[in-house]
Design an enzyme around this catalytic site. Structure first.
Site, PDB file in Angstrom:
ATOM      1  N   HIS A   1       0.873  -1.176   0.000  1.00 35.68           N
ATOM      2  CA  HIS A   1       0.000   0.000   0.000  1.00 35.68           C
ATOM      3  C   HIS A   1       0.917   1.235   0.000  1.00 35.68           C
ATOM      4  O   HIS A   1       2.038   1.173   0.502  1.00 35.68           O
ATOM      5  CB  HIS A   1      -0.835  -0.044   1.288  1.00 35.68           C
ATOM      6  CG  HIS A   1      -1.860   1.028   1.423  1.00 35.68           C
ATOM      7  ND1 HIS A   1      -1.554   2.303   1.847  1.00 35.68           N
ATOM      8  CD2 HIS A   1      -3.192   1.017   1.213  1.00 35.68           C
ATOM      9  CE1 HIS A   1      -2.670   3.030   1.892  1.00 35.68           C
ATOM     10  NE2 HIS A   1      -3.674   2.266   1.512  1.00 35.68           N
TER      11      HIS A   1
ATOM     12  N   ASP B   1       3.198  -4.510   7.952  1.00 35.45           N
ATOM     13  CA  ASP B   1       1.987  -3.714   7.791  1.00 35.45           C
ATOM     14  C   ASP B   1       0.799  -4.636   8.073  1.00 35.45           C
ATOM     15  O   ASP B   1       0.449  -5.477   7.245  1.00 35.45           O
ATOM     16  CB  ASP B   1       1.941  -3.169   6.353  1.00 35.45           C
ATOM     17  CG  ASP B   1       0.655  -2.390   6.078  1.00 35.45           C
ATOM     18  OD1 ASP B   1      -0.279  -2.467   6.901  1.00 35.45           O
ATOM     19  OD2 ASP B   1       0.594  -1.728   5.026  1.00 35.45           O
TER      20      ASP B   1
ATOM     21  N   GLN C   1      -4.403  -4.828   7.177  1.00 34.11           N
ATOM     22  CA  GLN C   1      -5.466  -5.738   6.745  1.00 34.11           C
ATOM     23  C   GLN C   1      -5.513  -7.025   7.560  1.00 34.11           C
ATOM     24  O   GLN C   1      -6.511  -7.734   7.516  1.00 34.11           O
ATOM     25  CB  GLN C   1      -5.303  -6.087   5.252  1.00 34.11           C
ATOM     26  CG  GLN C   1      -5.549  -4.926   4.307  1.00 34.11           C
ATOM     27  CD  GLN C   1      -6.968  -4.371   4.383  1.00 34.11           C
ATOM     28  OE1 GLN C   1      -7.883  -4.998   4.905  1.00 34.11           O
ATOM     29  NE2 GLN C   1      -7.156  -3.166   3.868  1.00 34.11           N
TER      30      GLN C   1
ATOM     31  N   LYS D   1     -10.156  -0.173  10.786  1.00 32.29           N
ATOM     32  CA  LYS D   1     -10.526  -1.372  10.008  1.00 32.29           C
ATOM     33  C   LYS D   1     -10.906  -2.519  10.940  1.00 32.29           C
ATOM     34  O   LYS D   1     -11.297  -3.598  10.497  1.00 32.29           O
ATOM     35  CB  LYS D   1      -9.356  -1.790   9.114  1.00 32.29           C
ATOM     36  CG  LYS D   1      -9.011  -0.742   8.046  1.00 32.29           C
ATOM     37  CD  LYS D   1      -7.828  -1.187   7.237  1.00 32.29           C
ATOM     38  CE  LYS D   1      -7.149  -0.051   6.495  1.00 32.29           C
ATOM     39  NZ  LYS D   1      -7.839   0.361   5.279  1.00 32.29           N
TER      40      LYS D   1
ATOM     41  N   CYS E   1      -4.970   2.545  -3.605  1.00 26.44           N
ATOM     42  CA  CYS E   1      -3.736   3.023  -2.952  1.00 26.44           C
ATOM     43  C   CYS E   1      -2.606   2.029  -3.123  1.00 26.44           C
ATOM     44  O   CYS E   1      -1.771   1.857  -2.225  1.00 26.44           O
ATOM     45  CB  CYS E   1      -3.960   3.318  -1.470  1.00 26.44           C
ATOM     46  SG  CYS E   1      -5.051   4.688  -1.200  1.00 26.44           S
TER      47      CYS E   1
HETATM   48  N1  PMP Z   1      -1.662  -0.612   4.523  1.00 25.01           N
HETATM   49  C1  PMP Z   1      -2.645  -1.390   4.053  1.00 25.01           C
HETATM   50  C2  PMP Z   1      -2.347  -2.801   3.630  1.00 25.01           C
HETATM   51  C3  PMP Z   1      -3.936  -0.876   3.971  1.00 25.01           C
HETATM   52  O1  PMP Z   1      -4.934  -1.636   3.492  1.00 25.01           O
HETATM   53  C4  PMP Z   1      -4.193   0.457   4.408  1.00 25.01           C
HETATM   54  C5  PMP Z   1      -5.582   1.051   4.336  1.00 25.01           C
HETATM   55  N2  PMP Z   1      -6.206   0.940   3.098  1.00 25.01           N
HETATM   56  C6  PMP Z   1      -3.122   1.207   4.882  1.00 25.01           C
HETATM   57  C7  PMP Z   1      -1.871   0.635   4.928  1.00 25.01           C
HETATM   58  C8  PMP Z   1      -3.279   2.627   5.332  1.00 25.01           C
HETATM   59  O2  PMP Z   1      -4.107   2.711   6.445  1.00 25.01           O
HETATM   60  P1  PMP Z   1      -4.604   4.122   6.966  1.00 25.01           P
HETATM   61  O3  PMP Z   1      -5.208   4.831   5.791  1.00 25.01           O
HETATM   62  O4  PMP Z   1      -5.628   3.763   7.997  1.00 25.01           O
HETATM   63  O5  PMP Z   1      -3.445   4.837   7.529  1.00 25.01           O
END
Ligand code: PMP
Length: 410
Positions: free
Chosen positions: A125, A202, A205, A228, A366
């Site tokens: 991401h 990370d 998810q 999440k 993203c």
């Molecule tokens: N890493 C992953 C794998 C994600 O799915 C997300 C959220 N879509 C993020 C990072 C970023 O999270 P946040 O927008 O809550 O900071």
């Protein structure tokens, strides 16, 4: 039985029991990977905090201030306990995964030298790419990327090849937010450590969907977002092993992160406050504690099994619809996946689904490098959570069948 459990869980979520959506159809929420819905216990915990406790923390010598401080630190202990950290000192509160990686990249890279290497993967991401690009610009660190194969898996042999004496950190997602690939972090960690590097995970998810134990994973750092995982937005965490966090310089400056300030300098507070400048998001922490408690009661291992089985059920049926393609086929897939319909832009498809009350995400999610690698200008993503049911999956399958029949005129 699992579907009946999910049906029961829905009763805990006001938004899922509120009746038909504005479109007139019942809400079929298939966008939990973007953010989960919130159970009544979390909403109530936040309301209760504001009605009975609210005050600033750590500085107030009055009852409410002490109670608010206790609430913040109780939440920290709950997170430490939930992820198997050795101590609450290893839990730094942030706004979420994105801020956690910005903190880590900014702080860690100040301790690195130009030419030191950081390994990421092609499925990250943006939150686990851009802060490292910025560090590369600022400190001259070199980024290397683990490729993924046709199915959407990382190959451990590639990691072996990329690791070098200059590798300082490997930072990988536990679960891809686009393909749903579950990476074998437990196998990767010993490889990374054997080469003298650190591992950051990370868990944006994975934490919402499966039991997380930082020691079992072998993570030196781990980032997640509360929102999440049933908690409010704006609260998340960076876990770091205590000795590592002790050795890193502070990130943002301000109140709370200092032990003393003079006109000509400052000294740094101890962990975890060293990394928490300014007034913290106390009600977020209160909500996060309630959310983790709720998740524990649902059983994270059950959420993992249920959402993955719902995904398998749905994928099998979507692949039978002419023109629909489900992308990637990783060895282990969590409860989310991307799909497209021939000749229909993903945004149009998502809008068509939305008119039927079905919420999916459309775009590049993203993860531009991964989307580009898959040759997807844009795709729709389905993601399940504990409250998702067979009826949700069937509603999607039915409406997509309808979309496929209509083709480009959805
Ligand atoms: N890493 C992953 C794998 C994600 O799915 C997300 C959220 N879509 C993020 C990072 C970023 O999270 P946040 O927008 O809550 O900071």
């Amino acid at each position: 039985a699992a579907d009946a459990k999910a049906q029961g869980i829905r009763e805990d979520f006001p938004i899922l029991t509120a009746g038909p959506t504005k479109q007139g159809a019942p809400l079929v929420y298939l966008d939990s990977a973007a953010t989960s819905q919130k159970p009544r216990v979390v909403i109530d915990a936040i309301v209760d905090y504001y009605e009975n406790t609210n005050a600033n923390v750590h500085r107030s010598i009055h009852r409410l201030g002490e109670e608010a401080t206790a609430a913040l630190e109780s939440g920290r202990a709950a997170v430490a306990d939930y992820i198997g950290a050795a101590s609450s000192r290893e839990i730094i509160f942030t706004r979420g995964t994105t801020e956690s990686f910005n903190l880590l990249a900014s702080s860690l890279c100040r301790r690195l030298e130009a030419g030191d290497e950081i390994i990421l993967s092609e499925m990250e991401h943006h939150a686990n790419i851009v802060p490292w690009h910025m560090a590369a610009q600022n400190y001259g660190v070199v980024l290397k990327f683990l490729p993924l194969n046709e199915a959407g898996d990382l190959e451990l042999s590639d990691l072996d090849r990329l690791l070098s004496p200059r590798t300082k950190l490997v930072s990988l997602t536990h679960i891809s937010n686009l393909l749903g690939t579950i990476n074998p972090i437990g196998q990767i960690a010993p490889m990374v450590h054997a080469r003298g590097a650190l591992l950051a995970v990370d868990a944006a998810q994975s934490l919402p969907h499966m039991p997380i134990d930082v020691k079992a994973l072998g993570a030196d750092f781990l980032a997640f977002s509360g929102h999440k995982a049933f908690a409010p937005m704006g609260i998340g965490c960076l876990y770091g092993r205590q000795e590592l966090l002790e050795s890193l310089p502070p990130w943002q400056g301000g109140g709370e992160m200092i032990s003393a300030v003079g006109l000509h300098g400052f000294s740094v507070n101890e962990l975890p406050w060293k990394f928490e400048a300014g007034t913290p998001h106390v009600e977020g922490v209160v909500g996060l504690e309630a959310a983790l408690d709720y998740m524990q009661r649902l059983d994270p291992a059950w959420i993992d099994t249920w959402t993955a089985s719902l995904a398998a059920y749905t994928i099998e049926r979507l692949e039978a619809i002419p023109g629909v393609t489900v992308h990637g086929a990783p060895r282990l897939r969590a409860g989310l996946f991307p799909f497209t319909l021939d000749g229909v832009h993903a945004h149009d498809l998502a809008a068509f689904l939305d008119r039927g009350g079905i919420a999916v995400r459309a775009g590049k999610h993203c993860a531009h490098p991964l989307s580009d690698k898959l040759g997807l200008l844009s795709s729709c993503r389905v993601s399940f959570h504990a409250y998702s049911t067979r009826a949700d999956a069937d509603a999607l399958i039915k409406r997509l069948t309808d979309a496929a029949r209509r083709g480009a005129i959805v």
